[in-house]
Design a protein around this motif. Structure first.
Motif, PDB file in Angstrom:
ATOM      1  N   LEU A 186      62.606  18.526  16.772  1.00 11.32           N
ATOM      2  CA  LEU A 186      61.975  17.370  17.396  1.00 11.32           C
ATOM      3  C   LEU A 186      60.768  17.831  18.194  1.00 11.32           C
ATOM      4  O   LEU A 186      60.894  18.618  19.140  1.00 11.32           O
ATOM      5  CB  LEU A 186      62.961  16.640  18.311  1.00 11.32           C
ATOM      6  N   CYS A 187      59.582  17.336  17.805  1.00  7.00           N
ATOM      7  CA  CYS A 187      58.333  17.733  18.452  1.00  7.00           C
ATOM      8  C   CYS A 187      57.943  16.697  19.506  1.00  7.00           C
ATOM      9  O   CYS A 187      57.914  15.495  19.224  1.00  7.00           O
ATOM     10  CB  CYS A 187      57.218  17.858  17.416  1.00  7.00           C
ATOM     11  N   LEU A 188      57.629  17.172  20.711  1.00  2.50           N
ATOM     12  CA  LEU A 188      57.333  16.300  21.841  1.00  2.50           C
ATOM     13  C   LEU A 188      56.137  16.847  22.612  1.00  2.50           C
ATOM     14  O   LEU A 188      55.861  18.049  22.585  1.00  2.50           O
ATOM     15  CB  LEU A 188      58.546  16.211  22.777  1.00  2.50           C
ATOM     16  N   ASP A 189      55.442  15.956  23.328  1.00  2.00           N
ATOM     17  CA  ASP A 189      54.303  16.416  24.114  1.00  2.00           C
ATOM     18  C   ASP A 189      54.733  16.727  25.550  1.00  2.00           C
ATOM     19  O   ASP A 189      55.917  16.717  25.889  1.00  2.00           O
ATOM     20  CB  ASP A 189      53.156  15.402  24.069  1.00  2.00           C
ATOM     21  N   LYS A 190      53.767  16.976  26.416  1.00  2.00           N
ATOM     22  CA  LYS A 190      54.062  17.427  27.780  1.00  2.00           C
ATOM     23  C   LYS A 190      54.802  16.384  28.609  1.00  2.00           C
ATOM     24  O   LYS A 190      55.429  16.727  29.609  1.00  2.00           O
ATOM     25  CB  LYS A 190      52.767  17.811  28.481  1.00  2.00           C
ATOM     26  N   ALA A 191      54.721  15.112  28.216  1.00  2.00           N
ATOM     27  CA  ALA A 191      55.404  14.065  28.980  1.00  2.00           C
ATOM     28  C   ALA A 191      56.920  14.258  28.974  1.00  2.00           C
ATOM     29  O   ALA A 191      57.616  13.723  29.843  1.00  2.00           O
ATOM     30  CB  ALA A 191      55.053  12.691  28.415  1.00  2.00           C
ATOM     31  N   TYR A 192      57.421  15.016  28.013  1.00  2.00           N
ATOM     32  CA  TYR A 192      58.865  15.225  27.889  1.00  2.00           C
ATOM     33  C   TYR A 192      59.310  16.555  28.498  1.00  2.00           C
ATOM     34  O   TYR A 192      60.480  16.919  28.371  1.00  2.00           O
ATOM     35  CB  TYR A 192      59.268  15.163  26.413  1.00  2.00           C
ATOM     36  N   ASP A 193      58.393  17.252  29.149  1.00  2.00           N
ATOM     37  CA  ASP A 193      58.736  18.533  29.755  1.00  2.00           C
ATOM     38  C   ASP A 193      59.364  18.295  31.131  1.00  2.00           C
ATOM     39  O   ASP A 193      58.765  18.548  32.172  1.00  2.00           O
ATOM     40  CB  ASP A 193      57.481  19.406  29.886  1.00  2.00           C
ATOM     41  N   ASN A 194      60.586  17.774  31.128  1.00  2.00           N
ATOM     42  CA  ASN A 194      61.328  17.481  32.350  1.00  2.00           C
ATOM     43  C   ASN A 194      62.809  17.385  31.971  1.00  2.00           C
ATOM     44  O   ASN A 194      63.159  17.352  30.784  1.00  2.00           O
ATOM     45  CB  ASN A 194      60.826  16.174  32.997  1.00  2.00           C
ATOM     46  N   PRO A 195      63.699  17.348  32.936  1.00  2.00           N
ATOM     47  CA  PRO A 195      65.136  17.320  32.610  1.00  2.00           C
ATOM     48  C   PRO A 195      65.552  16.156  31.717  1.00  2.00           C
ATOM     49  O   PRO A 195      66.413  16.317  30.840  1.00  2.00           O
ATOM     50  CB  PRO A 195      65.796  17.235  33.995  1.00  2.00           C
ATOM     51  N   SER A 196      64.952  14.973  31.902  1.00  2.00           N
ATOM     52  CA  SER A 196      65.335  13.807  31.092  1.00  2.00           C
ATOM     53  C   SER A 196      65.012  14.025  29.627  1.00  2.00           C
ATOM     54  O   SER A 196      65.841  13.776  28.738  1.00  2.00           O
ATOM     55  CB  SER A 196      64.621  12.550  31.599  1.00  2.00           C
ATOM     56  N   GLY A 197      63.795  14.500  29.350  1.00  2.00           N
ATOM     57  CA  GLY A 197      63.395  14.725  27.968  1.00  2.00           C
ATOM     58  C   GLY A 197      64.165  15.858  27.318  1.00  2.00           C
ATOM     59  O   GLY A 197      64.602  15.753  26.162  1.00  2.00           O
ATOM     60  N   GLN A 198      64.341  16.937  28.057  1.00  2.00           N
ATOM     61  CA  GLN A 198      65.039  18.094  27.500  1.00  2.00           C
ATOM     62  C   GLN A 198      66.510  17.788  27.224  1.00  2.00           C
ATOM     63  O   GLN A 198      67.051  18.168  26.185  1.00  2.00           O
ATOM     64  CB  GLN A 198      64.916  19.274  28.468  1.00  2.00           C
ATOM     65  N   THR A 207      66.607  20.705  17.764  1.00  2.00           N
ATOM     66  CA  THR A 207      65.924  21.894  18.256  1.00  2.00           C
ATOM     67  C   THR A 207      64.598  21.411  18.827  1.00  2.00           C
ATOM     68  O   THR A 207      63.686  21.058  18.076  1.00  2.00           O
ATOM     69  CB  THR A 207      65.676  22.910  17.125  1.00  2.00           C
ATOM     70  N   PRO A 208      64.477  21.312  20.164  1.00  2.00           N
ATOM     71  CA  PRO A 208      63.265  20.702  20.732  1.00  2.00           C
ATOM     72  C   PRO A 208      62.072  21.656  20.713  1.00  2.00           C
ATOM     73  O   PRO A 208      62.220  22.861  20.884  1.00  2.00           O
ATOM     74  CB  PRO A 208      63.692  20.382  22.171  1.00  2.00           C
ATOM     75  N   ARG A 230      52.799  19.619  13.572  1.00  2.00           N
ATOM     76  CA  ARG A 230      53.933  18.744  13.289  1.00  2.00           C
ATOM     77  C   ARG A 230      53.910  17.434  14.067  1.00  2.00           C
ATOM     78  O   ARG A 230      54.398  16.428  13.580  1.00  2.00           O
ATOM     79  CB  ARG A 230      55.237  19.478  13.619  1.00  2.00           C
ATOM     80  N   ARG A 231      53.381  17.439  15.308  1.00  2.00           N
ATOM     81  CA  ARG A 231      53.568  16.286  16.177  1.00  2.00           C
ATOM     82  C   ARG A 231      52.576  15.157  15.932  1.00  2.00           C
ATOM     83  O   ARG A 231      52.845  14.001  16.268  1.00  2.00           O
ATOM     84  CB  ARG A 231      53.480  16.731  17.644  1.00  2.00           C
ATOM     85  N   TRP A 232      51.458  15.434  15.331  1.00  2.00           N
ATOM     86  CA  TRP A 232      50.395  14.447  15.226  1.00  2.00           C
ATOM     87  C   TRP A 232      50.790  13.228  14.391  1.00  2.00           C
ATOM     88  O   TRP A 232      50.210  12.151  14.543  1.00  2.00           O
ATOM     89  CB  TRP A 232      49.148  15.082  14.595  1.00  2.00           C
TER      90      TRP A 232
END
Length: 281
Positions: A186-198, A207-208, A230-232
């Motif tokens: 699962l590809c995510l941007d910086k907005a998900y770099d926190n406990p909720s997203g992880q 596999t994030p 992958r994320r685009w």
């Protein structure tokens, strides 16, 4: 199929014979005739064409072309189908058909959110931080490796992307392959770099791949060993949805009605993939 073959299918403004053959049984199951001797219901296919027209143009319901039927009738069936979850069932049927053909690419998935205006208020709205605090709605979506939408939820524009990730994954319209048997990234941007997203990605056994806050840009090869971004694809899918005026700008006060339009647009994206596979036209 080649790119030339793909260009044969123009923008979908009405339901084709092949697509109608798939949709009609779903509509009949959701609203069966109680008495065959009773009054005939409206022309469902024409109603659906009217809904697609309104979705693409964003026009008022009373501005629908007369050839698409009575605007009140079209709007009434639209609300009824959204309430019964018909749009999601159509979407799920098309995704399942593609999955049976091995054309849903689960290996690499991407998720992201997109904010839009909410002109007339309603539920699932919030202050849009990018639009001077005006009412807005956020669409959070997860897609497969080629950008096919798998799940979507809506909420207020002020709702953080990471806090919607768990609900977005749970909204995937068909059953995912078992992550223990089929590894899924699962590809995510910086907005998900926190406990909720992880935690949302981990709980769903993905596999994030999260771009970390403060991470500098690197070459494509350094980010992706196989040299393939992958994320685009999720950004492209959000762009496809934004081409529908009634999705880009929300006019529906009822959240279920707005979500129904998004689900219908996702269905048409999958129908285009199925079209390319089967060579319809």
């Amino acid at each position: 199929m080649t790119a030339d073959r793909e260009s044969i299918l123009p923008t979908i403004w009405e339901v084709s014979d092949d697509l109608w053959a798939r949709i009609e049984p779903i509509l009949a199951a959701a609203w069966p005739r109680r008495d065959p001797r009773g009054r005939h219901h409206a022309d469902w296919r024409r109603c659906l064409n009217g809904i697609i027209y309104q979705m693409r143009t964003g026009c008022q319901w009373n501005a629908l072309p007369k050839v698409l039927g009575d605007d009140s009738t079209v709007h009434r069936w639209y609300q009824r189908w959204c309430r019964l979850g018909v749009m999601e069932k159509i979407w799920a049927d098309l995704v399942q058909t593609c999955d049976d053909l091995g054309q849903v690419h689960w290996d690499w998935q991407s998720a992201d959110g997109c904010m839009g205006k909410a002109r007339h208020g309603g539920d699932h709205i919030g202050k849009n931080p990018t639009d001077r605090g005006k009412n807005g709605t956020k669409r959070s979506i997860v897609v497969d490796e080629q950008g096919g939408p798998l799940g979507v939820v809506i909420d207020g524009a002020n709702r953080h992307d990471a806090k919607l990730l768990k609900a977005t994954i749970e909204a995937i319209v068909i059953e995912r392959p078992d992550p223990k048997e089929h590894e899924q990234h699962l590809c995510l941007d910086k907005a998900y770099d926190n406990p909720s997203g992880q935690s949302a990605a981990s709980e769903a056994q993905y596999t994030p791949h999260i771009r970390r806050i403060g991470e500098e840009k690197t070459t494509v090869t350094a980010k992706h060993p196989d040299g393939k971004p992958r994320r685009w694809v999720v950004e492209r899918t959000l762009s496809w949805l934004n081409r529908c005026r009634a999705i880009l700008v929300r006019y529906a006060k009822n959240g279920k009605n707005y979500l129904g339009l998004v689900q219908l647009a996702c269905s048409l994206i999958w129908y285009r993939r199925l079209f390319r596979l089967n060579g319809l036209g």
